[in-house]
Design an enzyme around this catalytic site. Structure first.
Site, PDB file in Angstrom:
ATOM      1  N   HIS A 110      61.031  18.042  52.540  1.00 51.87           N
ATOM      2  CA  HIS A 110      62.303  17.448  52.964  1.00 51.87           C
ATOM      3  C   HIS A 110      62.505  16.059  52.376  1.00 51.87           C
ATOM      4  O   HIS A 110      63.605  15.517  52.426  1.00 51.87           O
ATOM      5  CB  HIS A 110      62.430  17.432  54.492  1.00 51.87           C
ATOM      6  CG  HIS A 110      61.652  16.368  55.197  1.00 51.87           C
ATOM      7  ND1 HIS A 110      60.426  16.593  55.767  1.00 51.87           N
ATOM      8  CD2 HIS A 110      61.927  15.061  55.442  1.00 51.87           C
ATOM      9  CE1 HIS A 110      59.988  15.488  56.336  1.00 51.87           C
ATOM     10  NE2 HIS A 110      60.879  14.533  56.150  1.00 51.87           N
TER      11      HIS A 110
ATOM     12  N   ASP B 255      56.733  22.687  54.290  1.00 45.30           N
ATOM     13  CA  ASP B 255      57.294  21.348  54.055  1.00 45.30           C
ATOM     14  C   ASP B 255      56.383  20.514  53.160  1.00 45.30           C
ATOM     15  O   ASP B 255      56.159  19.334  53.407  1.00 45.30           O
ATOM     16  CB  ASP B 255      57.556  20.624  55.376  1.00 45.30           C
ATOM     17  CG  ASP B 255      58.529  19.452  55.214  1.00 45.30           C
ATOM     18  OD1 ASP B 255      59.202  19.387  54.173  1.00 45.30           O
ATOM     19  OD2 ASP B 255      58.591  18.600  56.120  1.00 45.30           O
TER      20      ASP B 255
ATOM     21  N   GLY C 275      60.940   7.325  56.676  1.00 44.82           N
ATOM     22  CA  GLY C 275      60.298   6.758  55.484  1.00 44.82           C
ATOM     23  C   GLY C 275      58.807   7.000  55.459  1.00 44.82           C
ATOM     24  O   GLY C 275      58.176   6.944  54.410  1.00 44.82           O
ATOM     25  N   ASN C 276      58.207   7.273  56.640  1.00 45.81           N
ATOM     26  CA  ASN C 276      56.789   7.616  56.697  1.00 45.81           C
ATOM     27  C   ASN C 276      56.522   9.049  56.254  1.00 45.81           C
ATOM     28  O   ASN C 276      55.381   9.397  55.952  1.00 45.81           O
ATOM     29  CB  ASN C 276      56.236   7.448  58.122  1.00 45.81           C
ATOM     30  CG  ASN C 276      55.797   6.033  58.424  1.00 45.81           C
ATOM     31  OD1 ASN C 276      56.384   5.363  59.261  1.00 45.81           O
ATOM     32  ND2 ASN C 276      54.765   5.573  57.739  1.00 45.81           N
ATOM     33  N   SER C 277      57.559   9.878  56.256  1.00 47.48           N
ATOM     34  CA  SER C 277      57.371  11.287  55.906  1.00 47.48           C
ATOM     35  C   SER C 277      56.682  11.423  54.551  1.00 47.48           C
ATOM     36  O   SER C 277      57.087  10.801  53.565  1.00 47.48           O
ATOM     37  CB  SER C 277      58.716  12.003  55.862  1.00 47.48           C
ATOM     38  OG  SER C 277      59.270  12.110  57.143  1.00 47.48           O
TER      39      SER C 277
ATOM     40  N   LEU D 264      54.251  41.470  55.646  1.00 45.51           N
ATOM     41  CA  LEU D 264      54.148  42.792  56.254  1.00 45.51           C
ATOM     42  C   LEU D 264      55.476  43.283  56.817  1.00 45.51           C
ATOM     43  O   LEU D 264      55.596  44.459  57.169  1.00 45.51           O
ATOM     44  CB  LEU D 264      53.097  42.780  57.376  1.00 45.51           C
ATOM     45  CG  LEU D 264      51.660  42.467  56.946  1.00 45.51           C
ATOM     46  CD1 LEU D 264      50.736  42.548  58.152  1.00 45.51           C
ATOM     47  CD2 LEU D 264      51.195  43.423  55.856  1.00 45.51           C
ATOM     48  N   GLY D 265      56.463  42.396  56.946  1.00 43.25           N
ATOM     49  CA  GLY D 265      57.747  42.834  57.487  1.00 43.25           C
ATOM     50  C   GLY D 265      57.718  43.043  58.981  1.00 43.25           C
ATOM     51  O   GLY D 265      58.371  43.975  59.490  1.00 43.25           O
TER      52      GLY D 265
ATOM     53  N   THR E 119      57.163  40.681  62.957  1.00 42.27           N
ATOM     54  CA  THR E 119      56.893  39.433  63.661  1.00 42.27           C
ATOM     55  C   THR E 119      56.191  39.772  64.969  1.00 42.27           C
ATOM     56  O   THR E 119      56.361  40.871  65.518  1.00 42.27           O
ATOM     57  CB  THR E 119      58.184  38.649  63.971  1.00 42.27           C
ATOM     58  OG1 THR E 119      59.038  39.448  64.790  1.00 42.27           O
ATOM     59  CG2 THR E 119      58.906  38.269  62.688  1.00 42.27           C
TER      60      THR E 119
END
Length: 682
Positions: free
Chosen positions: A82, A112, A201-203, A251-252, A254
């Site tokens: 991000h 991320d 800003g730490n991301s 695997l399709g 959840t």
């Protein structure tokens, strides 16, 4: 990042930065903290990036900042997706203030994580951070968060580990998942929670133990900070460096935690099965309880265990059969299932400027959501008003699926980009295209005018007579103050120098009649009565004005001139790459800005928000006086100069502009896109 969570955050008072009444940090030895920070400081960078978002049929550029840290001596660094995953430009600023550009190597929205490589001008060996073992982290352990909060400078905060397996609780998920580009980050990541203060800003910065080892990549802050565990981040970064992407099994299906009514101690409840996917083909059903995957026991009793199962599935090799043991109606069944390669939930968007659209290729997930039986076609994600797609009848709109142009099938964005490049290469104006598209269950046709004219000559109105002065209405109150109560007319506020009225009329003159016909002007806005009266004459005629001046009434005869062109009649040019519009200076522009005839240039009338021009600080009402070393005196000069810029594609484009009474040198740094790049599939 936190889209959909705002309502709950308001209810619970959650914030994206630590509260001021947070508990004091633990008593960490200053020497130990300094040693850990100094160990990584040369390898931690502040990132300044230009990222993109897509709306209103445009690619919108935004400036942003974050943190990152070097993980290999040849310049590879890691940060959050991000922060820089879709960066059009990235600059790394080191602790010694050295600035170097960086290029995105690969990115993974699902975790991320993004890897960039620093573009060094020499063959240097970069300092790096050492990875720590996130599996060995314990609650209560002191930690340090290093980064560039608010993009100000490198800094460090301290705290303790609060939770080693933080997930989004159900209370938060009801208001929206933590998703990036359609990917649910929490489905694979269990964050390391800590109370070291984290600010915007730490991301992308490192979370350290007191040995100076990286145990996490800071990502979120919801009261507690959340860091992606180092073991997961490192594995993803290694794949991005080696292959430019992350390969995962799929695997399709959840799973969800076992129902409490099941009264069993292990297993994972199948919550959904994708039709036609590997699990469906193997015979898995909703309600099955998975007890083993490739002979490894499976246990999902709590939300915190779902990411571990998903990581296990992601680690499967696509195409290599695995065994799946499920319990159904009290019996155990061992099924053979062939994992497929997991594709992104959504593909990246891009702008088709000539169409006035933003578009993307169809993923299987999006096709399922739209109830489509194929991934062929180009999905419209937004439409730009006033451009081809938006002006068609019927106009295109978001979620339309373009399937053919002029009878030729369009399977993906690359195909449509090639068609556009081929048909506009020799065109001198816009090109009509018959577009077939799907909207819901309908298949519609429309005609889209594809292309963008570089400049526009609006033509001229019929020239009429003009008196070169500016005036204001003499209201009743003003007339009383001037000593001419009850008198109507207009007061001269400026006499344009060098014109026919110069020397005949003066500022402060009150014109009460034109050729002995009184002026019924007494309300603000009545100035137009005077100018309409003048326009009734022919160019070259003379008029006699009744003028009140310093207590005397005079008769002044003034010849009438040809009215100068209006601003809307001036020739203009729109640059499609930099997304700004300018036009020739009119007489009225010079009058309003008090510019002499010696001032040359073209007037900027529009700068699209989020454009390269906007990022370079070009503003409406700036007067462009040069592009590079080319002087600009007319819109033709600007058009030719920008055409040369597009041909040479320099890294920097310098504009000299006049802004008020000050001259500015603006440096615009675009990213150029070649036709070959346009034709590549995202």
């Amino acid at each position: 990042m936190k889209r959909g969570l705002g309502k709950l955050m308001a209810i619970l008072g959650l914030v994206t930065h630590p509260t001021t009444n947070a508990a004091p940090p633990p008593d960490i030895s200053t020497a130990a903290a300094q040693a850990a920070i100094e160990r990584v400081r040369p390898a931690v960078v502040r990132l300044e990036v230009v990222t993109t978002e897509y709306r209103d049929g445009r690619e919108i550029k935004n400036e942003g900042a974050g943190s990152g840290f070097l993980i290999r001596t040849n310049g590879y660094l890691i940060t959050n997706h991000h922060v820089a995953g879709r960066a059009r430009r990235a600059v790394c600023i080191f602790a010694n203030n050295e600035q170097l550009d960086a290029t995105v190597v690969g990115t993974d929205p699902l975790t991320d994580i993004t890897v960039l490589r620093v573009n060094a001008p020499d063959a240097r060996v970069f300092p790096t951070c050492d990875w720590g073992d996130s599996d060995a982290v314990r609650v209560g352990e002191p930690v340090l968060a290093v980064g560039s909060p608010l993009a100000l400078s490198q800094s460090a905060t301290r705290g303790i580990i609060s939770n080693t397996r933080m997930v989004m609780p159900n209370l938060l998920r009801r208001f929206g998942e933590l998703t990036i580009e359609g990917e649910e980050v929490g489905s694979l990541v269990r964050w390391i929670a800590h109370d070291a203060p984290i600010y915007p800003g730490n991301s992308g910065g490192p979370l350290l133990n007191l040995r100076g080892e990286v145990i996490g990549v800071n990502e979120i802050s919801l009261g507690l900070g959340g860091a992606i565990p180092s073991n997961l981040a490192r594995a993803v970064a290694d794949q991005l460096i080696e292959k430019g992407e992350v390969t995962r099994g799929w695997l399709g299906l959840t799973v969800q935690p076992l129902l409490r009514s099941a009264e069993r101690g292990h297993g994972a409840l199948v919550a959904s099965v994708v039709p036609g996917g590997p699990a469906a083909q193997a015979g898995v059903r909703v309600g099955d309880i998975i007890v083993a995957l490739n002979s490894q026991p499976v246990s999902v009793r709590f939300d915190e265990e779902i990411p571990l199962f998903n990581q296990q599935v992601a680690g499967l090799t696509p195409g290599r059969p695995v065994s799946l043991s499920v319990e159904r109606n009290g019996a155990t069944h061992t099924l053979t299932i062939v994992p497929e390669r997991r594709e992104p939930t959504t593909f990246p968007q891009r702008e088709l400027t000539e169409w006035g659209l933003t578009v993307r290729d169809l993923s299987r997930a999006v096709a399922r959501e739209l109830k489509l039986d194929s991934t062929e076609g180009v999905l419209v994600t937004s439409v730009r008003p006033g451009r081809g797609g938006g002006e068609a009848k019927p106009p295109l709109q978001a979620n339309d699926l373009i399937v053919a142009v002029n009878g030729q099938p369009v399977g993906n964005v690359a195909t449509l980009a090639r068609w556009t490049a081929e048909h506009l290469r020799s065109a001198t104006s816009v090109v009509p295209a018959c577009v077939e598209f799907r909207r819901g269950s309908e298949r519609l046709l429309t005609v889209v005018r594809v292309g963008i004219p570089d400049w526009h000559d609006p033509g001229h109105e019929v020239r009429k007579a003009w008196l070169p002065v500016a005036v204001q209405t003499v209201t009743r109150e003003l007339a009383a103050q001037l000593g001419i109560p009850g008198q109507s007319g207009v007061r001269v506020t400026r006499v344009h120098p060098g014109r026919a009225a110069d020397g005949l009329l003066q500022v402060g003159d009150v014109i009460t009649a034109v050729d002995d016909e009184a002026l019924p002007a007494s309300q603000p806005g009545d100035e137009e009565i005077f100018f309409n009266r003048i326009r009734q004459y022919r160019i070259g005629d003379s008029v006699t004005l009744s003028v009140w001046r310093t207590g005397q009434t005079l008769r002044v005869t003034v010849p009438l001139e040809r009215a100068p062109p209006l601003p809307r009649e001036m020739r203009q040019f729109t640059d499609p790459q930099f997304e700004f519009t300018a036009r020739d200076l009119s007489f009225h522009d010079r009058f309003r800005q008090n510019l002499s005839d010696a001032v040359q240039g073209v007037l900027v009338t529009e700068v699209q928000a989020g454009s390269w021009a906007a990022l370079g600080d070009l503003r409406v009402n700036d007067i462009i006086q040069s592009v590079g070393d080319v002087s600009i005196t007319s819109i033709g000069d600007l058009e030719a100069a920008m055409q040369q810029i597009r041909t040479r594609q320099p890294r920097y484009v310098v504009l000299q502009v006049l802004r008020g009474v000050h001259t500015r040198l603006l440096e615009i740094e675009p990213q150029w896109t070649t036709i070959a790049q346009q034709e590549e599939k995202p």
